[in-house]
Structure formats: structure tokens, C-alpha cells
Design a protein around this motif. Structure first.
Motif, PDB file in Angstrom:
ATOM      1  N   PHE A   1      15.354   1.430   9.264  1.00 59.90           N
ATOM      2  CA  PHE A   1      16.453   3.609   9.053  1.00 59.90           C
ATOM      3  C   PHE A   1      17.848   2.411   8.928  1.00 59.90           C
ATOM      4  O   PHE A   1      18.430   3.628   7.819  1.00 59.90           O
ATOM      5  N   ILE A   2      18.390   1.221   9.355  1.00 58.84           N
ATOM      6  CA  ILE A   2      19.933   1.007   8.919  1.00 58.84           C
ATOM      7  C   ILE A   2      20.064   0.507   7.057  1.00 58.84           C
ATOM      8  O   ILE A   2      21.029   0.796   6.414  1.00 58.84           O
TER       9      ILE A   2
ATOM     10  N   CYS B   1      19.494   3.085  15.283  1.00 58.20           N
ATOM     11  CA  CYS B   1      18.392   2.759  16.348  1.00 58.20           C
ATOM     12  C   CYS B   1      17.604   4.826  15.945  1.00 58.20           C
ATOM     13  O   CYS B   1      17.837   5.387  15.756  1.00 58.20           O
ATOM     14  N   ASP B   2      15.862   4.204  16.022  1.00 56.60           N
ATOM     15  CA  ASP B   2      15.333   5.505  15.456  1.00 56.60           C
ATOM     16  C   ASP B   2      13.802   5.495  16.116  1.00 56.60           C
ATOM     17  O   ASP B   2      13.485   3.916  16.254  1.00 56.60           O
ATOM     18  N   MET B   3      13.694   6.018  16.463  1.00 59.81           N
ATOM     19  CA  MET B   3      11.545   6.046  16.682  1.00 59.81           C
ATOM     20  C   MET B   3      11.481   5.255  18.240  1.00 59.81           C
ATOM     21  O   MET B   3      10.917   4.880  18.402  1.00 59.81           O
ATOM     22  N   GLY B   4      12.279   5.545  19.094  1.00 57.95           N
ATOM     23  CA  GLY B   4      12.948   5.018  20.341  1.00 57.95           C
ATOM     24  C   GLY B   4      13.023   3.437  19.968  1.00 57.95           C
ATOM     25  O   GLY B   4      13.114   2.736  21.294  1.00 57.95           O
TER      26      GLY B   4
ATOM     27  N   MET C   1      18.792  -5.003  15.527  1.00 60.30           N
ATOM     28  CA  MET C   1      19.554  -3.330  14.491  1.00 60.30           C
ATOM     29  C   MET C   1      20.627  -3.149  13.678  1.00 60.30           C
ATOM     30  O   MET C   1      20.425  -1.981  13.134  1.00 60.30           O
ATOM     31  N   LEU C   2      21.158  -3.684  13.985  1.00 60.38           N
ATOM     32  CA  LEU C   2      22.835  -3.101  13.281  1.00 60.38           C
ATOM     33  C   LEU C   2      22.745  -4.545  11.807  1.00 60.38           C
ATOM     34  O   LEU C   2      23.113  -3.943  11.146  1.00 60.38           O
ATOM     35  N   THR C   3      21.602  -5.503  11.674  1.00 64.51           N
ATOM     36  CA  THR C   3      21.782  -5.994  10.700  1.00 64.51           C
ATOM     37  C   THR C   3      20.574  -5.283   9.609  1.00 64.51           C
ATOM     38  O   THR C   3      20.649  -5.231   8.162  1.00 64.51           O
ATOM     39  N   GLY C   4      19.878  -4.983  10.291  1.00 63.18           N
ATOM     40  CA  GLY C   4      18.172  -4.524   9.537  1.00 63.18           C
ATOM     41  C   GLY C   4      17.332  -5.667   9.389  1.00 63.18           C
ATOM     42  O   GLY C   4      16.628  -5.828   8.193  1.00 63.18           O
ATOM     43  N   ARG C   5      18.053  -7.186   9.314  1.00 58.72           N
ATOM     44  CA  ARG C   5      17.413  -8.326   9.036  1.00 58.72           C
ATOM     45  C   ARG C   5      15.933  -8.227   9.734  1.00 58.72           C
ATOM     46  O   ARG C   5      15.410  -7.583  10.144  1.00 58.72           O
ATOM     47  N   PHE C   6      14.921  -9.087   8.530  1.00 53.95           N
ATOM     48  CA  PHE C   6      13.979  -9.520   8.675  1.00 53.95           C
ATOM     49  C   PHE C   6      14.014 -10.489   9.547  1.00 53.95           C
ATOM     50  O   PHE C   6      14.225 -11.883   9.187  1.00 53.95           O
ATOM     51  N   TYR C   7      12.660  -9.677  10.661  1.00 53.73           N
ATOM     52  CA  TYR C   7      12.662 -11.576  12.070  1.00 53.73           C
ATOM     53  C   TYR C   7      10.732 -11.713  10.904  1.00 53.73           C
ATOM     54  O   TYR C   7      10.222 -11.029  10.828  1.00 53.73           O
TER      55      TYR C   7
END
Length: 272
Positions: free
Chosen positions: A144-145, A152-155, A173-179
Motif C-alpha cells: 500500500f505505501i 496500514c491497510d487490510m488489517g 510497513m514503513l518501507t514497503g520492502r519485499f521479504y
């Protein structure tokens, strides 16, 4: 509600029955199983039906093709917010987010299995399930970010810190990085990493182990974990556990389970 929802024809879902286990397979492989309005409404029908399905005891959610779910379809009404008013936007937003709440609150134990991308809404689906397995190709992010919204979305802001801890969740959530799968395994998001062709069998094996337990015991354990993850105190958690132990411990199935355990045989439960 009848179990007819299992046998309806769906355009973007495949419903597969494995005895007492039901598999919901997202089926838009050409779009990496991204959710459009039609798939969203089909998911509502199936998940709503499961709430009243006393025969199904375990639910598996999976994806067709090379991804679990790449999030929302960036074409069509779900991405056409600029041409909608706030009432319409909020209706769609709540329809999406409340679906994940329904998944989280299902009476059945839920297992998500994923290869490829689990992004945004797809990450939310996995978070809402009780157990998660991934292949070596799996990767996930709070997308989302990266699209100009909040992370912060979809719970996810509720689920993710509870699953992997606040520090890892904050980074995600703050970076949007892939894990990748290894990182998701190390922080506790995945129960295991398995070969892609063994994902379904891994989930079905876990489901079979769950089905060896009494139906009431399985339902109340699921409920106890969900409620006590937010317990205000140890006393509150113990009070719920005490109630559930008495409810399950004086059922016909409890004696069936005990006798099967002692005789090393498979129990035949009546769910009473």
C-alpha cells in the motif's frame, strides 16, 4: 444456510473439497490472482457460507499459477477511486477489509499456502489465516505505501506485529520492502518453506493432523487463540480456557478421543 456455496460455479475461484477440508483457490493466474470486484464478491459468498458450515473443519486458501495474490487489480472499480465519491470509496474499502475480518473469525482452522507474490490484500489474507506455508519463490510486502497510501491497510497493522513482532512489522510497513521466504520463515510468518509442488500436500497433512482432534476441541482452540491474543490479563485468558476445557471435556467426543489415544486407533467423532 446450506452448503450449496461449495458447488456454485465461480468465475475467479476454484472450490476443492478434500473430505472435511475445503480449499479455496484464487483463480486469476493471468493477473497474478489480483482481486477484482467479481472475485471479491465470490469470496464474500464462500467465506459467508463457511460461517454456517458445520461439516467443514479446515480451510486452505491458495492461488493458481505463479502467485498467491498480487493484491488489488489496478484496473477497474477498485482502482478508480478518483471517479467515485467518498461514500462509494468507503463502501469498497470496508467490503475488502471486512472480508479479511470474516476470514480471521471463521470457526474453521485456516491455512494459507503461497508461492510467488503475496502483496497488499494478498498479504492481508495470509495474515488473517491461522497457519502459513510458502515455497522458495514466495515473497511478500505491504504494498500500500508504495502506491501512495499508508502502509496500514487490510488489517495488516493489527495482524503483522502480532505475527512477526513490532520491529520487523514496522520495517515491512514503513518501507514497503519485499521479504523473501527465508526472511518470512526466520521471523515466524511462515511455519515452513517447502517445494512448490509439495505445498498442497503439506497443508493437507497439517489438516489431517487437525482432523484427528475432536471437532469441538479444534473449534474452541481456534477461538481461544484468537480471543486470548487480545486478552486484557492472564486472569481473563485463564477464565476463557477454564470454560472451554469444561465444554470440551464433558462431550462424547472427549471420551472417543481418549479411547483412541489409549488404543492407538483413529477416532470417529460425532461432534457432540
Amino acid at each position: 444456510m446450506s452448503n450449496n456455496y461449495k458447488h456454485d460455479h465461480y468465475q475467479y475461484l476454484n472450490i476443492i473439497e478434500h473430505g472435511k477440508t475445503l480449499e479455496i483457490k484464487l483463480n486469476r493466474p493471468d493477473k497474478l490472482n489480483a482481486v477484482n470486484m467479481e472475485m471479491l464478491e465470490e469470496l464474500w459468498l464462500v467465506v459467508s457460507g463457511l460461517n454456517y458450515d458445520v461439516d467443514t473443519r479446515v480451510v486452505i486458501i491458495s492461488g493458481t499459477g505463479n502467485a498467491f495474490c498480487a493484491g488489488l487489480d489496478l484496473e477497474g472499480p477498485l482502482a478508480d477511486g478518483a471517479n467515485l465519491n467518498n461514500k462509494q470509496r468507503m463502501h469498497i474499502q470496508k467490503r475488502l477489509s471486512r472480508l479479511l475480518k470474516l476470514v480471521y473469525e471463521l470457526p474453521q482452522a485456516t491455512i494459507a499456502i503461497a508461492s510467488g507474490a503475496a502483496c497488499g490484500f494478498g498479504l492481508g489474507i495470509m495474515c488473517a489465516c491461522d497457519l502459513r506455508y510458502g515455497s522458495e519463490t514466495m515473497k511478500a510486502n505491504a504494498a500500500f505505501i508504495r502506491l501512495g497510501f499508508t502502509g496500514c491497510d487490510m488489517g495488516v497493522s493489527y495482524f503483522l506485529p502480532r505475527i512477526i513482532g513490532s520491529t520487523a512489522a514496522n520495517e515491512m510497513m514503513l518501507t514497503g520492502r519485499f521479504y523473501d521466504a527465508k526472511r518470512l520463515m526466520s521471523n515466524g510468518f511462515l511455519a515452513d518453506i517447502v517445494e512448490e509442488e509439495k505445498l498442497e500436500e503439506t497443508a493437507l497433512t497439517a489438516a489431517r493432523d487437525m482432523l484427528r482432534n475432536s471437532p469441538m476441541g479444534l473449534r474452541l482452540t481456534k477461538e481461544g487463540i484468537r480471543i486470548n491474543s487480545n486478552a486484557q490479563s492472564l486472569e481473563a485468558a485463564l477464565a476463557l480456557e477454564d470454560r472451554q476445557q469444561i465444554l470440551s471435556g464433558y462431550s462424547t467426543d472427549q471420551m472417543t478421543a481418549l479411547m483412541a489415544f489409549l488404543s492407538k486407533s483413529e477416532p470417529e467423532f460425532k461432534d457432540d
